[in-house]
Design a protein around this motif. Structure first.
Motif, PDB file in Angstrom:
ATOM      1  N   GLU A  74       0.835  -1.194   0.000  1.00 16.87           N
ATOM      2  CA  GLU A  74       0.000   0.000   0.000  1.00 16.87           C
ATOM      3  C   GLU A  74       0.867   1.240   0.000  1.00 16.87           C
ATOM      4  O   GLU A  74       2.053   1.187   0.331  1.00 16.87           O
ATOM      5  CB  GLU A  74      -0.927   0.005   1.218  1.00 16.87           C
ATOM      6  CG  GLU A  74      -0.178   0.084   2.523  1.00 16.87           C
ATOM      7  CD  GLU A  74      -1.063  -0.151   3.740  1.00 16.87           C
ATOM      8  OE1 GLU A  74      -1.024   0.704   4.644  1.00 16.87           O
ATOM      9  OE2 GLU A  74      -1.778  -1.176   3.784  1.00 16.87           O
ATOM     10  N   ILE A  75       0.246   2.357  -0.342  1.00 15.53           N
ATOM     11  CA  ILE A  75       0.908   3.661  -0.265  1.00 15.53           C
ATOM     12  C   ILE A  75       0.401   4.344   0.993  1.00 15.53           C
ATOM     13  O   ILE A  75      -0.805   4.383   1.250  1.00 15.53           O
ATOM     14  CB  ILE A  75       0.603   4.505  -1.516  1.00 15.53           C
ATOM     15  CG1 ILE A  75       1.244   3.855  -2.750  1.00 15.53           C
ATOM     16  CG2 ILE A  75       1.101   5.942  -1.337  1.00 15.53           C
ATOM     17  CD1 ILE A  75       0.898   4.526  -4.062  1.00 15.53           C
ATOM     18  N   ALA A  76       1.323   4.897   1.767  1.00 11.91           N
ATOM     19  CA  ALA A  76       0.947   5.615   2.984  1.00 11.91           C
ATOM     20  C   ALA A  76       0.415   6.993   2.602  1.00 11.91           C
ATOM     21  O   ALA A  76       1.067   7.738   1.875  1.00 11.91           O
ATOM     22  CB  ALA A  76       2.145   5.752   3.915  1.00 11.91           C
ATOM     23  N   HIS A  77      -0.785   7.311   3.094  1.00 12.00           N
ATOM     24  CA  HIS A  77      -1.386   8.619   2.836  1.00 12.00           C
ATOM     25  C   HIS A  77      -1.462   9.458   4.104  1.00 12.00           C
ATOM     26  O   HIS A  77      -1.725  10.651   4.043  1.00 12.00           O
ATOM     27  CB  HIS A  77      -2.774   8.456   2.229  1.00 12.00           C
ATOM     28  CG  HIS A  77      -2.735   7.812   0.880  1.00 12.00           C
ATOM     29  ND1 HIS A  77      -2.286   8.467  -0.248  1.00 12.00           N
ATOM     30  CD2 HIS A  77      -3.058   6.562   0.470  1.00 12.00           C
ATOM     31  CE1 HIS A  77      -2.354   7.655  -1.288  1.00 12.00           C
ATOM     32  NE2 HIS A  77      -2.810   6.497  -0.883  1.00 12.00           N
ATOM     33  N   ALA A  78      -1.263   8.821   5.244  1.00 11.80           N
ATOM     34  CA  ALA A  78      -1.241   9.499   6.539  1.00 11.80           C
ATOM     35  C   ALA A  78      -0.264   8.744   7.423  1.00 11.80           C
ATOM     36  O   ALA A  78      -0.060   7.539   7.256  1.00 11.80           O
ATOM     37  CB  ALA A  78      -2.628   9.513   7.168  1.00 11.80           C
ATOM     38  N   VAL A  79       0.349   9.435   8.346  1.00 13.25           N
ATOM     39  CA  VAL A  79       1.329   8.811   9.235  1.00 13.25           C
ATOM     40  C   VAL A  79       0.649   8.462  10.551  1.00 13.25           C
ATOM     41  O   VAL A  79       0.048   9.313  11.193  1.00 13.25           O
ATOM     42  CB  VAL A  79       2.531   9.744   9.479  1.00 13.25           C
ATOM     43  CG1 VAL A  79       3.524   9.103  10.433  1.00 13.25           C
ATOM     44  CG2 VAL A  79       3.200  10.077   8.156  1.00 13.25           C
ATOM     45  N   THR A  80       0.764   7.194  10.904  1.00 11.70           N
ATOM     46  CA  THR A  80       0.214   6.705  12.164  1.00 11.70           C
ATOM     47  C   THR A  80       1.364   6.305  13.080  1.00 11.70           C
ATOM     48  O   THR A  80       2.512   6.174  12.634  1.00 11.70           O
ATOM     49  CB  THR A  80      -0.680   5.480  11.915  1.00 11.70           C
ATOM     50  OG1 THR A  80       0.146   4.431  11.366  1.00 11.70           O
ATOM     51  CG2 THR A  80      -1.819   5.803  10.942  1.00 11.70           C
ATOM     52  N   GLU A  81       1.049   6.085  14.336  1.00 14.12           N
ATOM     53  CA  GLU A  81       2.073   5.600  15.268  1.00 14.12           C
ATOM     54  C   GLU A  81       2.606   4.242  14.813  1.00 14.12           C
ATOM     55  O   GLU A  81       3.777   3.945  15.000  1.00 14.12           O
ATOM     56  CB  GLU A  81       1.532   5.538  16.692  1.00 14.12           C
ATOM     57  CG  GLU A  81       1.489   6.890  17.366  1.00 14.12           C
ATOM     58  CD  GLU A  81       2.810   7.649  17.292  1.00 14.12           C
ATOM     59  OE1 GLU A  81       3.864   7.094  17.685  1.00 14.12           O
ATOM     60  OE2 GLU A  81       2.806   8.802  16.822  1.00 14.12           O
ATOM     61  N   GLU A  82       1.759   3.439  14.204  1.00 16.77           N
ATOM     62  CA  GLU A  82       2.195   2.140  13.686  1.00 16.77           C
ATOM     63  C   GLU A  82       3.301   2.318  12.647  1.00 16.77           C
ATOM     64  O   GLU A  82       4.303   1.585  12.650  1.00 16.77           O
ATOM     65  CB  GLU A  82       1.012   1.397  13.063  1.00 16.77           C
ATOM     66  CG  GLU A  82       1.415   0.094  12.405  1.00 16.77           C
ATOM     67  CD  GLU A  82       0.353  -0.477  11.495  1.00 16.77           C
ATOM     68  OE1 GLU A  82       0.397  -1.703  11.285  1.00 16.77           O
ATOM     69  OE2 GLU A  82      -0.488   0.282  10.971  1.00 16.77           O
ATOM     70  N   ILE A  83       3.159   3.305  11.774  1.00 12.91           N
ATOM     71  CA  ILE A  83       4.176   3.562  10.749  1.00 12.91           C
ATOM     72  C   ILE A  83       5.449   4.082  11.387  1.00 12.91           C
ATOM     73  O   ILE A  83       6.552   3.650  11.033  1.00 12.91           O
ATOM     74  CB  ILE A  83       3.625   4.521   9.679  1.00 12.91           C
ATOM     75  CG1 ILE A  83       2.511   3.826   8.886  1.00 12.91           C
ATOM     76  CG2 ILE A  83       4.735   5.009   8.755  1.00 12.91           C
ATOM     77  CD1 ILE A  83       1.782   4.714   7.896  1.00 12.91           C
ATOM     78  N   VAL A  84       5.330   4.990  12.339  1.00  8.40           N
ATOM     79  CA  VAL A  84       6.507   5.513  13.041  1.00  8.40           C
ATOM     80  C   VAL A  84       7.251   4.372  13.726  1.00  8.40           C
ATOM     81  O   VAL A  84       8.490   4.267  13.630  1.00  8.40           O
ATOM     82  CB  VAL A  84       6.102   6.601  14.063  1.00  8.40           C
ATOM     83  CG1 VAL A  84       7.307   7.047  14.890  1.00  8.40           C
ATOM     84  CG2 VAL A  84       5.465   7.796  13.350  1.00  8.40           C
TER      85      VAL A  84
END
Length: 142
Positions: free
Chosen positions: A4-14
């Motif tokens: 997938e392409i990240a469209h928003a940054v979540t704590e999971e992504i960080v």
């Protein structure tokens, strides 16, 4: 596996970057939430994420797209797959997804670099169709 392409940054992504970047580079700190948000907000960088069957982020790739006088170009940067998930085709899936996206954007060529010691990655890129170029790569550190 899902790409997938990240469209928003979540704590999971960080948290995923905090785990993955040290596996890619011992000299770079993982990006902060703000730095990741800057990437996601930019038209020049597209952040791809790979998730395993349980939904956990196990890999990432950044596609950098830019216009120069000779056409629209792109670079693939910072490809990293979690050590525990390697050998499952995640790097290939990320790379192919980035190439397909670049083609949809009208990109003329996609470049990348890979250290010679990353033998598996180099074999993968050649398998996908990347051609090794005879060139000098120069870097100026600011």
């Amino acid at each position: 596996m899902q790409i997938e392409i990240a469209h928003a940054v979540t704590e999971e992504i960080v948290e995923a970057f905090a785990r993955l970047i040290p596996q890619l580079s011992s000299s770079s700190l993982p990006p902060t939430h703000e730095e990741l948000q800057e990437m996601v907000n930019s038209d020049a960088s597209i952040l791809f994420l790979a998730r395993d069957d349980e939904g956990r982020i196990v890999g990432t790739l950044t596609l950098v797209v830019f216009r120069i006088p000779t056409g629209r170009r792109a670079w693939i940067e910072d490809v990293v797959v979690d050590e525990a998930a390697r050998g499952r085709g995640i790097g290939e899936a990320l790379t192919r997804a980035a190439l397909e996206h670049a083609a949809r954007l009208g990109v003329k060529t996609v470049d990348l670099t890979s250290r010679p010691s990353r033998e598996a990655a180099n074999r993968l890129y050649q398998k996908i169709g990347f051609v090794r170029r005879e060139t000098n790569l120069y870097r100026y550190t600011l």
